[in-house]
Design a protein around this motif. Structure first.
Motif, PDB file in Angstrom:
ATOM      1  N   GLY A  28      10.773  -2.154 -17.045  1.00 42.54           N
ATOM      2  CA  GLY A  28      10.055  -1.684 -18.221  1.00 42.54           C
ATOM      3  C   GLY A  28       9.499  -0.285 -18.085  1.00 42.54           C
ATOM      4  O   GLY A  28       8.475   0.047 -18.687  1.00 42.54           O
ATOM      5  N   LEU A  29      10.176   0.565 -17.317  1.00 41.98           N
ATOM      6  CA  LEU A  29       9.655   1.900 -17.021  1.00 41.98           C
ATOM      7  C   LEU A  29      10.506   3.035 -17.585  1.00 41.98           C
ATOM      8  O   LEU A  29      10.246   4.195 -17.285  1.00 41.98           O
ATOM      9  CB  LEU A  29       9.541   2.082 -15.495  1.00 41.98           C
ATOM     10  N   THR A  30      11.482   2.705 -18.412  1.00 42.00           N
ATOM     11  CA  THR A  30      12.352   3.763 -18.938  1.00 42.00           C
ATOM     12  C   THR A  30      11.536   4.847 -19.644  1.00 42.00           C
ATOM     13  O   THR A  30      11.774   6.043 -19.458  1.00 42.00           O
ATOM     14  CB  THR A  30      13.391   3.170 -19.901  1.00 42.00           C
ATOM     15  N   GLY A  31      10.557   4.439 -20.412  1.00 39.31           N
ATOM     16  CA  GLY A  31       9.725   5.408 -21.134  1.00 39.31           C
ATOM     17  C   GLY A  31       8.786   6.192 -20.251  1.00 39.31           C
ATOM     18  O   GLY A  31       8.198   7.187 -20.697  1.00 39.31           O
ATOM     19  N   LYS A  32       8.625   5.768 -18.993  1.00 38.43           N
ATOM     20  CA  LYS A  32       7.736   6.451 -18.051  1.00 38.43           C
ATOM     21  C   LYS A  32       8.502   7.318 -17.052  1.00 38.43           C
ATOM     22  O   LYS A  32       7.887   7.910 -16.155  1.00 38.43           O
ATOM     23  CB  LYS A  32       6.920   5.418 -17.262  1.00 38.43           C
ATOM     24  N   ALA A  33       9.814   7.410 -17.187  1.00 34.52           N
ATOM     25  CA  ALA A  33      10.644   8.042 -16.166  1.00 34.52           C
ATOM     26  C   ALA A  33      10.218   9.470 -15.848  1.00 34.52           C
ATOM     27  O   ALA A  33      10.300   9.917 -14.704  1.00 34.52           O
ATOM     28  CB  ALA A  33      12.110   8.016 -16.591  1.00 34.52           C
ATOM     29  N   GLY A  34       9.756  10.213 -16.846  1.00 32.48           N
ATOM     30  CA  GLY A  34       9.386  11.606 -16.626  1.00 32.48           C
ATOM     31  C   GLY A  34       7.938  11.822 -16.234  1.00 32.48           C
ATOM     32  O   GLY A  34       7.528  12.957 -15.951  1.00 32.48           O
ATOM     33  N   GLU A  35       7.124  10.747 -16.209  1.00 26.11           N
ATOM     34  CA  GLU A  35       5.705  10.908 -15.894  1.00 26.11           C
ATOM     35  C   GLU A  35       5.486  11.101 -14.400  1.00 26.11           C
ATOM     36  O   GLU A  35       6.288  10.669 -13.566  1.00 26.11           O
ATOM     37  CB  GLU A  35       4.921   9.693 -16.392  1.00 26.11           C
ATOM     38  N   LEU A  36       4.365  11.733 -14.060  1.00 25.80           N
ATOM     39  CA  LEU A  36       4.042  11.997 -12.661  1.00 25.80           C
ATOM     40  C   LEU A  36       3.301  10.817 -12.047  1.00 25.80           C
ATOM     41  O   LEU A  36       2.512  10.137 -12.712  1.00 25.80           O
ATOM     42  CB  LEU A  36       3.200  13.265 -12.544  1.00 25.80           C
ATOM     43  N   TRP A  37       3.548  10.619 -10.759  1.00 23.27           N
ATOM     44  CA  TRP A  37       3.025   9.474 -10.011  1.00 23.27           C
ATOM     45  C   TRP A  37       1.523   9.312 -10.143  1.00 23.27           C
ATOM     46  O   TRP A  37       1.023   8.227 -10.417  1.00 23.27           O
ATOM     47  CB  TRP A  37       3.432   9.628  -8.554  1.00 23.27           C
ATOM     48  N   HIS A  38       0.768  10.385  -9.939  1.00 26.94           N
ATOM     49  CA  HIS A  38      -0.685  10.261  -9.885  1.00 26.94           C
ATOM     50  C   HIS A  38      -1.332  10.035 -11.255  1.00 26.94           C
ATOM     51  O   HIS A  38      -2.538   9.828 -11.335  1.00 26.94           O
ATOM     52  CB  HIS A  38      -1.298  11.492  -9.197  1.00 26.94           C
ATOM     53  N   HIS A  57       0.795  -1.219   0.000  1.00 23.76           N
ATOM     54  CA  HIS A  57       0.000   0.000   0.000  1.00 23.76           C
ATOM     55  C   HIS A  57       0.835   1.280   0.000  1.00 23.76           C
ATOM     56  O   HIS A  57       0.375   2.317   0.454  1.00 23.76           O
ATOM     57  CB  HIS A  57      -0.934   0.005   1.214  1.00 23.76           C
ATOM     58  N   ALA A  58       2.068   1.217  -0.491  1.00 25.77           N
ATOM     59  CA  ALA A  58       2.893   2.416  -0.510  1.00 25.77           C
ATOM     60  C   ALA A  58       2.290   3.473  -1.425  1.00 25.77           C
ATOM     61  O   ALA A  58       1.827   3.177  -2.517  1.00 25.77           O
ATOM     62  CB  ALA A  58       4.310   2.069  -0.983  1.00 25.77           C
ATOM     63  N   ASP A  59       2.283   4.721  -0.973  1.00 30.53           N
ATOM     64  CA  ASP A  59       1.698   5.807  -1.751  1.00 30.53           C
ATOM     65  C   ASP A  59       2.416   7.099  -1.380  1.00 30.53           C
ATOM     66  O   ASP A  59       3.219   7.139  -0.439  1.00 30.53           O
ATOM     67  CB  ASP A  59       0.199   5.931  -1.487  1.00 30.53           C
ATOM     68  N   THR A  60       2.136   8.144  -2.107  1.00 35.77           N
ATOM     69  CA  THR A  60       2.696   9.451  -1.792  1.00 35.77           C
ATOM     70  C   THR A  60       1.672  10.524  -2.127  1.00 35.77           C
ATOM     71  O   THR A  60       0.920  10.384  -3.091  1.00 35.77           O
ATOM     72  CB  THR A  60       3.999   9.713  -2.584  1.00 35.77           C
ATOM     73  N   VAL A  61       1.630  11.571  -1.309  1.00 34.59           N
ATOM     74  CA  VAL A  61       0.724  12.683  -1.583  1.00 34.59           C
ATOM     75  C   VAL A  61       1.403  13.734  -2.443  1.00 34.59           C
ATOM     76  O   VAL A  61       0.760  14.662  -2.924  1.00 34.59           O
ATOM     77  CB  VAL A  61       0.219  13.321  -0.266  1.00 34.59           C
ATOM     78  N   VAL A  62       2.712  13.606  -2.619  1.00 38.27           N
ATOM     79  CA  VAL A  62       3.468  14.557  -3.426  1.00 38.27           C
ATOM     80  C   VAL A  62       3.545  14.022  -4.847  1.00 38.27           C
ATOM     81  O   VAL A  62       3.929  12.873  -5.067  1.00 38.27           O
ATOM     82  CB  VAL A  62       4.886  14.758  -2.862  1.00 38.27           C
ATOM     83  N   ASP A  63       3.160  14.840  -5.821  1.00 37.27           N
ATOM     84  CA  ASP A  63       3.154  14.389  -7.206  1.00 37.27           C
ATOM     85  C   ASP A  63       4.531  14.588  -7.815  1.00 37.27           C
ATOM     86  O   ASP A  63       4.843  15.649  -8.369  1.00 37.27           O
ATOM     87  CB  ASP A  63       2.086  15.135  -8.002  1.00 37.27           C
ATOM     88  N   ILE A  64       5.385  13.580  -7.685  1.00 34.02           N
ATOM     89  CA  ILE A  64       6.729  13.648  -8.235  1.00 34.02           C
ATOM     90  C   ILE A  64       6.864  12.633  -9.363  1.00 34.02           C
ATOM     91  O   ILE A  64       5.996  11.790  -9.582  1.00 34.02           O
ATOM     92  CB  ILE A  64       7.802  13.416  -7.152  1.00 34.02           C
ATOM     93  N   SER A  65       7.971  12.723 -10.059  1.00 35.32           N
ATOM     94  CA  SER A  65       8.143  11.887 -11.246  1.00 35.32           C
ATOM     95  C   SER A  65       8.536  10.465 -10.871  1.00 35.32           C
ATOM     96  O   SER A  65       9.021  10.184  -9.765  1.00 35.32           O
ATOM     97  CB  SER A  65       9.214  12.487 -12.157  1.00 35.32           C
ATOM     98  N   VAL A  66       8.335   9.583 -11.827  1.00 36.19           N
ATOM     99  CA  VAL A  66       8.721   8.194 -11.646  1.00 36.19           C
ATOM    100  C   VAL A  66      10.207   8.094 -11.325  1.00 36.19           C
ATOM    101  O   VAL A  66      10.617   7.379 -10.396  1.00 36.19           O
ATOM    102  CB  VAL A  66       8.384   7.386 -12.912  1.00 36.19           C
ATOM    103  N   ARG A  67      11.024   8.823 -12.075  1.00 36.85           N
ATOM    104  CA  ARG A  67      12.462   8.736 -11.832  1.00 36.85           C
ATOM    105  C   ARG A  67      12.827   9.196 -10.426  1.00 36.85           C
ATOM    106  O   ARG A  67      13.695   8.604  -9.763  1.00 36.85           O
ATOM    107  CB  ARG A  67      13.239   9.573 -12.852  1.00 36.85           C
ATOM    108  N   ASP A  68      12.182  10.244  -9.938  1.00 36.88           N
ATOM    109  CA  ASP A  68      12.498  10.751  -8.599  1.00 36.88           C
ATOM    110  C   ASP A  68      12.111   9.737  -7.522  1.00 36.88           C
ATOM    111  O   ASP A  68      12.797   9.613  -6.495  1.00 36.88           O
ATOM    112  CB  ASP A  68      11.791  12.075  -8.343  1.00 36.88           C
ATOM    113  N   ILE A  69      11.009   9.012  -7.739  1.00 44.83           N
ATOM    114  CA  ILE A  69      10.623   7.980  -6.766  1.00 44.83           C
ATOM    115  C   ILE A  69      11.641   6.848  -6.784  1.00 44.83           C
ATOM    116  O   ILE A  69      12.083   6.377  -5.725  1.00 44.83           O
ATOM    117  CB  ILE A  69       9.211   7.447  -7.065  1.00 44.83           C
TER     118      ILE A  69
END
Length: 263
Positions: free
Chosen positions: A127-137, A84-96
């Motif tokens: 398989g997330l290289t193409g998603k690295a810049g997308e936001l978590w939410h 159930h890990a989650d975050t309220v801060v909308d940061i990028s995939v790479r930052d997480i």
């Protein structure tokens, strides 16, 4: 040396949720934790990770009590992926994913090149290289699960704990993920619901019921119709795949009496 438990018990809120469980994996093994909801799988993962302390018994890392090891040293060795890990801060995939590098940073920071390489490798493996810049939410549930697994891989642990990692993943990613875990040069403990996936990918199984270990050993030894009936209260036929020598479970319509609500 690896992560072990010796007769650990955990009393949570007056209820014994783990009751005298010992786990002694060989280095590099993938251990599957099986059992119905409420059997103690997630609680044992929490004890192994050091998130909670046992009421009795001991968790050890390299034969030292986990409670005596600093959080940073433990985090360099052990990575955990929870349900159930989650975050309220909308940061990028790479930052997480880069959060997995925190245990490797000293007082004056870490090695940026090593951090970048570890993050890039973790993104590629999941398989997330193409998603690295997308936001978590903006991610789907399955993508979020893979991000947390990538964060754990970026940590470069030698002990990997995963609590239901295949939740929210479609079949392709379930298979890819478990193959990835078994190919890693780490000791992995994976809580799973799917018995066939456990049989396919795990070197050994530990079956829990009501907080106690009721069976442990190789999948072909453990996954019998009798055990499945006793632990899960369902009927199953078990055959053996001739190519892999691993069990295949086919669930059968139950003949057990069930209360049926009036229509």
């Amino acid at each position: 040396m690896t992560l072990r438990t010796r007769e650990v018990a955990w009393n949570r809120g007056g209820r014994l949720v783990v009751d005298g469980v010992s786990l002694d994996p060989r280095p590099g093994e993938t251990i599957g934790l099986l059992g119905p909801n409420g059997s103690g799988k997630s609680s044992l993962i929490r004890l192994l990770s050091g998130a909670v302390k046992p009421t009795s018994g001991v968790v050890t890392l390299d034969d030292a009590s986990l409670a005596a090891i600093t959080r940073r040293d433990a985090a360099r060795a052990i990575a955990t992926v929870t349900q159930h890990a989650d975050t309220v801060v909308d940061i990028s995939v790479r930052d997480i994913v880069a959060l997995g590098r925190i245990p490797h940073r000293g007082l004056f920071g870490g090695d940026p090149r090593a951090d970048d390489a570890a993050v890039a490798d973790a993104l590629d493996r999941t398989g997330l290289t193409g998603k690295a810049g997308e936001l978590w939410h903006r991610l789907s549930g399955g993508e979020r699960q893979r991000v947390h697994i990538a964060r754990a891989l970026a940590q470069q642990p030698r002990e990997l704990l995963l609590d239901e990692p295949t939740n929210h993943l479609d079949i392709r990613y379930q298979l890819d993920l478990l193959q990835l875990i078994t190919d890693l040069p780490v000791t992995s403990v994976v809580a799973l619901h799917d018995l066939n996936l456990a049989a396919m990918f795990c070197d050994a199984l530990l079956v829990l019921k009501d907080g106690r270990a009721v069976a442990a050993g190789a999948p072909a030894e453990i996954l019998t119709p009798e055990l499945i009936s006793s632990v899960y209260e369902v009927d199953a036929a078990v055959t053996v795949d001739e190519e892999t020598n691993r069990p295949l479970i086919r669930f059968q319509p139950s003949t057990r009496a069930r209360a049926v609500a009036p229509g």
